[in-house]
Motif scaffolding. Structure first.
Motif, PDB file in Angstrom:
ATOM      1  N   VAL A   1      10.337   4.280  -9.170  1.00 55.49           N
ATOM      2  CA  VAL A   1       9.189   5.177  -8.998  1.00 55.49           C
ATOM      3  C   VAL A   1       8.788   5.674 -10.379  1.00 55.49           C
ATOM      4  N   ASP A   2       7.529   5.476 -10.710  1.00 56.15           N
ATOM      5  CA  ASP A   2       7.041   5.833 -12.052  1.00 56.15           C
ATOM      6  C   ASP A   2       7.940   5.228 -13.128  1.00 56.15           C
ATOM      7  N   GLU A   3       8.365   3.986 -12.877  1.00 53.42           N
ATOM      8  CA  GLU A   3       9.207   3.205 -13.793  1.00 53.42           C
ATOM      9  C   GLU A   3      10.610   3.777 -13.967  1.00 53.42           C
TER      10      GLU A   3
ATOM     11  N   ASP B   1       0.836  -1.208   0.000  1.00 59.03           N
ATOM     12  CA  ASP B   1       0.000   0.000   0.000  1.00 59.03           C
ATOM     13  C   ASP B   1       0.871   1.258   0.000  1.00 59.03           C
ATOM     14  N   ILE B   2       1.904   1.275   0.850  1.00 59.21           N
ATOM     15  CA  ILE B   2       2.811   2.433   0.908  1.00 59.21           C
ATOM     16  C   ILE B   2       3.526   2.604  -0.434  1.00 59.21           C
ATOM     17  N   LEU B   3       4.006   1.496  -0.987  1.00 61.37           N
ATOM     18  CA  LEU B   3       4.699   1.584  -2.281  1.00 61.37           C
ATOM     19  C   LEU B   3       3.755   2.127  -3.361  1.00 61.37           C
ATOM     20  N   ALA B   4       2.513   1.674  -3.353  1.00 60.15           N
ATOM     21  CA  ALA B   4       1.539   2.164  -4.343  1.00 60.15           C
ATOM     22  C   ALA B   4       1.286   3.656  -4.178  1.00 60.15           C
ATOM     23  N   GLU B   5       1.232   4.137  -2.939  1.00 58.28           N
ATOM     24  CA  GLU B   5       1.046   5.573  -2.708  1.00 58.28           C
ATOM     25  C   GLU B   5       2.164   6.393  -3.346  1.00 58.28           C
ATOM     26  N   HIS B   6       3.344   5.823  -3.391  1.00 61.70           N
ATOM     27  CA  HIS B   6       4.507   6.503  -3.968  1.00 61.70           C
ATOM     28  C   HIS B   6       4.737   6.128  -5.440  1.00 61.70           C
TER      29      HIS B   6
ATOM     30  N   LEU C   1       9.723   8.507   0.461  1.00 58.46           N
ATOM     31  CA  LEU C   1       9.644   7.045   0.392  1.00 58.46           C
ATOM     32  C   LEU C   1      10.415   6.412   1.547  1.00 58.46           C
ATOM     33  N   GLU C   2      11.618   6.892   1.780  1.00 55.74           N
ATOM     34  CA  GLU C   2      12.444   6.391   2.880  1.00 55.74           C
ATOM     35  C   GLU C   2      11.719   6.571   4.224  1.00 55.74           C
ATOM     36  N   ALA C   3      11.145   7.730   4.444  1.00 56.23           N
ATOM     37  CA  ALA C   3      10.435   8.004   5.705  1.00 56.23           C
ATOM     38  C   ALA C   3       9.240   7.071   5.886  1.00 56.23           C
ATOM     39  N   ASP C   4       8.496   6.843   4.825  1.00 55.78           N
ATOM     40  CA  ASP C   4       7.308   5.994   4.932  1.00 55.78           C
ATOM     41  C   ASP C   4       7.654   4.512   5.089  1.00 55.78           C
ATOM     42  N   LEU C   5       8.875   4.128   4.754  1.00 58.61           N
ATOM     43  CA  LEU C   5       9.311   2.746   4.945  1.00 58.61           C
ATOM     44  C   LEU C   5       9.826   2.479   6.360  1.00 58.61           C
TER      45      LEU C   5
END
Length: 143
Positions: A94-96, A36-41, A108-112
């Motif tokens: 991110v975005d390929e 879910d977190i990865l999808a948000e980013h 991304l780092e913070a959310d992980l």
């Protein structure tokens, strides 16, 4: 002011079972929050071992004679201990894109971080494209 460098976030998972699930995109109860977190980013994990194996296969198809990185990569994927290590390591696209703005990498780092606290993730790393901060490919040896 924006950074002249681009960034990349990588993470390692704690065990082989989790790694296999991440590689396959299995959204079980334990991994759903991570996905879910990865999808948000708009981020997708790419297994480092798989990336190395794809690189080796492409190099072998197109010729390895002028590719100094090939030998190192091939040796890495053929070494059982390194294979185990890199099967648990993931690069985030991110975005390929393999590299992206610092602000994206920081968020991304913070959310992980919470996943490191729960021990799902054993390590989070952020790299930049500054050559001074990164190992350079081996130089070809002269014949």
């Amino acid at each position: 002011m924006t950074s002249q460098w681009q960034y990349q976030v990588r993470f390692d998972v704690t065990d082989a079972t989790t790694a296999e699930s991440v590689r396959r995109g299995v959204r079980d109860r334990a991994l759903a929050p991570l996905f879910d977190i990865l999808a948000e980013h708009r981020a997708v994990p790419k297994c480092q071992f798989d990336a190395f194996a794809e690189y080796v296969a492409a190099a072998e198809e197109h010729g390895v004679e002028n590719d100094p990185l090939y030998a190192w990569t091939k040796t890495t994927i053929d070494d059982p201990a390194k294979k185990d290590k890199y099967l648990k390591s993931f690069t985030l696209y991110v975005d390929e894109r393999e590299v992206y703005a610092k602000e994206i990498a920081d968020a991304l780092e913070a959310d992980l971080q919470p996943f490191a606290a729960t021990r799902l993730i054993s390590r989070i790393s952020k790299y930049d494209t500054n050559p001074a901060n990164n190992p350079q490919p081996p130089q070809p040896t002269s014949s």
